[in-house]
Design an enzyme around this catalytic site. Sequence first.
Site, PDB file in Angstrom:
ATOM      1  N   SER A 113       0.807  -1.221   0.000  1.00  0.00           N
ATOM      2  CA  SER A 113       0.000   0.000   0.000  1.00  0.00           C
ATOM      3  C   SER A 113       0.838   1.267   0.000  1.00  0.00           C
ATOM      4  O   SER A 113       1.587   1.536  -0.939  1.00  0.00           O
ATOM      5  CB  SER A 113      -0.986  -0.031   1.174  1.00  0.00           C
ATOM      6  OG  SER A 113      -1.913   1.019   1.083  1.00  0.00           O
ATOM      7  N   HIS A 114       0.757   2.038   1.071  1.00  0.00           N
ATOM      8  CA  HIS A 114       1.405   3.339   1.158  1.00  0.00           C
ATOM      9  C   HIS A 114       2.827   3.247   1.692  1.00  0.00           C
ATOM     10  O   HIS A 114       3.502   4.264   1.828  1.00  0.00           O
ATOM     11  CB  HIS A 114       0.587   4.255   2.066  1.00  0.00           C
ATOM     12  CG  HIS A 114       0.376   3.660   3.433  1.00  0.00           C
ATOM     13  ND1 HIS A 114      -0.419   2.559   3.634  1.00  0.00           N
ATOM     14  CD2 HIS A 114       0.864   3.990   4.648  1.00  0.00           C
ATOM     15  CE1 HIS A 114      -0.424   2.241   4.916  1.00  0.00           C
ATOM     16  NE2 HIS A 114       0.356   3.082   5.559  1.00  0.00           N
ATOM     17  N   ASP A 277      -1.994   6.613  -3.458  1.00  0.00           N
ATOM     18  CA  ASP A 277      -0.867   5.942  -2.822  1.00  0.00           C
ATOM     19  C   ASP A 277      -0.298   4.830  -3.696  1.00  0.00           C
ATOM     20  O   ASP A 277      -0.624   4.720  -4.878  1.00  0.00           O
ATOM     21  CB  ASP A 277      -1.281   5.401  -1.455  1.00  0.00           C
ATOM     22  CG  ASP A 277      -2.255   4.236  -1.563  1.00  0.00           C
ATOM     23  OD1 ASP A 277      -3.012   4.193  -2.552  1.00  0.00           O
ATOM     24  OD2 ASP A 277      -2.257   3.364  -0.678  1.00  0.00           O
ATOM     25  N   ASP A 279      -0.722   1.556  -4.069  1.00  0.00           N
ATOM     26  CA  ASP A 279      -1.574   0.616  -4.797  1.00  0.00           C
ATOM     27  C   ASP A 279      -2.895   1.222  -5.248  1.00  0.00           C
ATOM     28  O   ASP A 279      -3.768   0.505  -5.736  1.00  0.00           O
ATOM     29  CB  ASP A 279      -1.824  -0.634  -3.959  1.00  0.00           C
ATOM     30  CG  ASP A 279      -2.645  -0.367  -2.708  1.00  0.00           C
ATOM     31  OD1 ASP A 279      -2.586   0.759  -2.192  1.00  0.00           O
ATOM     32  OD2 ASP A 279      -3.337  -1.293  -2.234  1.00  0.00           O
ATOM     33  N   ASP A 281      -5.407   2.765  -3.559  1.00  0.00           N
ATOM     34  CA  ASP A 281      -6.656   2.685  -2.810  1.00  0.00           C
ATOM     35  C   ASP A 281      -6.864   3.851  -1.848  1.00  0.00           C
ATOM     36  O   ASP A 281      -7.941   3.966  -1.257  1.00  0.00           O
ATOM     37  CB  ASP A 281      -6.783   1.343  -2.077  1.00  0.00           C
ATOM     38  CG  ASP A 281      -5.716   1.114  -1.010  1.00  0.00           C
ATOM     39  OD1 ASP A 281      -4.819   1.964  -0.866  1.00  0.00           O
ATOM     40  OD2 ASP A 281      -5.786   0.070  -0.331  1.00  0.00           O
ATOM     41  N   ARG A 282      -5.875   4.703  -1.665  1.00  0.00           N
ATOM     42  CA  ARG A 282      -6.032   5.851  -0.771  1.00  0.00           C
ATOM     43  C   ARG A 282      -6.056   7.145  -1.567  1.00  0.00           C
ATOM     44  O   ARG A 282      -5.673   7.179  -2.735  1.00  0.00           O
ATOM     45  CB  ARG A 282      -4.906   5.889   0.261  1.00  0.00           C
ATOM     46  CG  ARG A 282      -4.858   4.667   1.147  1.00  0.00           C
ATOM     47  CD  ARG A 282      -3.856   4.833   2.261  1.00  0.00           C
ATOM     48  NE  ARG A 282      -3.805   3.622   3.083  1.00  0.00           N
ATOM     49  CZ  ARG A 282      -3.496   3.606   4.364  1.00  0.00           C
ATOM     50  NH1 ARG A 282      -3.200   4.721   4.995  1.00  0.00           N
ATOM     51  NH2 ARG A 282      -3.472   2.468   5.026  1.00  0.00           N
ATOM     52  N   LYS A 376     -11.215   0.179  -0.748  1.00  0.00           N
ATOM     53  CA  LYS A 376     -11.199   1.626  -0.885  1.00  0.00           C
ATOM     54  C   LYS A 376     -10.607   1.966  -2.243  1.00  0.00           C
ATOM     55  O   LYS A 376      -9.902   1.166  -2.843  1.00  0.00           O
ATOM     56  CB  LYS A 376     -10.409   2.277   0.252  1.00  0.00           C
ATOM     57  CG  LYS A 376      -9.079   1.652   0.608  1.00  0.00           C
ATOM     58  CD  LYS A 376      -8.537   2.291   1.878  1.00  0.00           C
ATOM     59  CE  LYS A 376      -7.235   1.635   2.342  1.00  0.00           C
ATOM     60  NZ  LYS A 376      -7.459   0.389   3.072  1.00  0.00           N
TER      61      LYS A 376
END
Length: 543
Positions: A113-114, A277, A279, A281-282, A376
């Site tokens: 992710s982030h 981010d 991937d 999703d944010r 998300k």
Amino acid sequence: MTILTQTCTPFEGQKPGTSGLRKKTRVYMQPGYVECFVQSIFNAIGGVAGKTLVIGGDGRYFNAEAIQTILRMASANGAALAIVGQGGLLSTPAASNLIRQRGADGGLILSASHNPGGIDEDFGLKYNISNGGPAPEAITDAIFEQTKTISSYKTLDTADIDLGQIGTVSLGDMAVEIVDPVEDYAALMEELFDFGALRALFASGFTMKFDAMHAVTGPYAKAILEDTLGAPEGTVLNGVPSVDFGKGHPDPNPIWAKPLVDMVMSDDGPDFAAASDGDGDRNMILGKGVYVTPSDSLAVLAANAHLAPGYERGIAGVARSMPTSGACDRVAEALAVECFETPTGWKFFGNLLDAGRVTLCGEESAGTGSDHVREKDGLWAVLLWLNILAVRKMSVKDILQDHWQTYGRNYYSRHDYEAVDSAAANGLMADLTAKLDDLAGQTFGACTVTMADSFSYHDSVDGSVSHNQGLRINFEGGGRAVLRLSGTGTEGATLRVYLERYEVPEGDLNIETQTALKDIAEATALISGLTERTGRTAPNVMT
């Protein structure tokens, strides 16, 4: 091609967290590490014989190599079809969409992710179920149990396959379908939003910058914003995915996306800015001269979602993670729809979405989404904001001000204490938990505690119960603090402290955020012994 059964020894600590198994990249690069975890996933879900899997990731370091390993193992374990993003790339929401649209049995998403990427940074892998969402606790617990006893895995004795060309190839008896990672996702966005209104918005001279942070969302943003909606070339910044995210930290917040924030806060900045981010999703949302907290963003989206074609009939309900501010609760009350408070982790929203109880979901950690997927979705949130701006013809700042004057303002901030000594962090939480029952009525600094507990969640759909999901401390006057240990770090412990204070619509709605929360921050530090226990006088990141 020969199917090989290789003996192996379990690796300690392969316990999936809220977003899969995240470790340092070099940990994942150990011989057999990926194989043991992936075989444990396959074993925990009853095998993959005859099944269809979606596989892809954010393109970080070791992503390509791990995907080849997973493909060989999926074939050796009897999978019928693997759907893979071209070059191994798939944003997390795009992967969720593919699982749903193609009726896949599940998916393996490679991302941390982030978190930063690189050989000395972070890597991650998670399993998503057939609804497109992260595996629920029952499955992640089963995966963990398998990792403790794993003794062998199956793979193929074959070379890597070329993932660069769209089309279908064979790997043993399994078909590998390589797809455009953007196409299906972009088509879904066009169903949800008024692309005509967005084209007109950009044609009117509206200016925007989107920082993809050298991560997976770059190709998605360029295809949709620039190529389809007509935003000027250069609207998308840092749009080419990189294995180390340009040596940056792909977390869309005012600290790690500071150049974008500085740009939009300047006098000649764009009308609107956003970031996503690693991937995809944010999201982070900004307007000229204003930063929108994720909590406020969820509330504004809930209040205005009906302005987009995909939500014109209104929303069924809204759900937020417990640490997220209560701003959306007031919108739900005004709309007379259900509002749910869940633990952190998108998997907890899945049951509510599948049951049709909610339409929008959000977490304070810059994650927002809807029932279009079961993750998300950063770019989705940006497009919904653009749709709202196009219809309301107001600035982001004016929309925020109007929202606060209608519902009041939840001043809110998250303080992250990263890489804290694990023993110290766990000790702080254990000692605070032990004294929760005695806090009510006590005064700390300028704040008096009204209630304190450890949050437990009772799932209204399947009846499951999740305990120990964060410590809550409520104060007189509508203030609140939440403390929890994050499951997304890979070094030491990450202690998150969430601070909140409610101001009525007639009150002072324009106090500087940290000033508004100063008393609550000081009281929380006194209650928890934060400085003494962690040795930290200030958080690493404050958002």
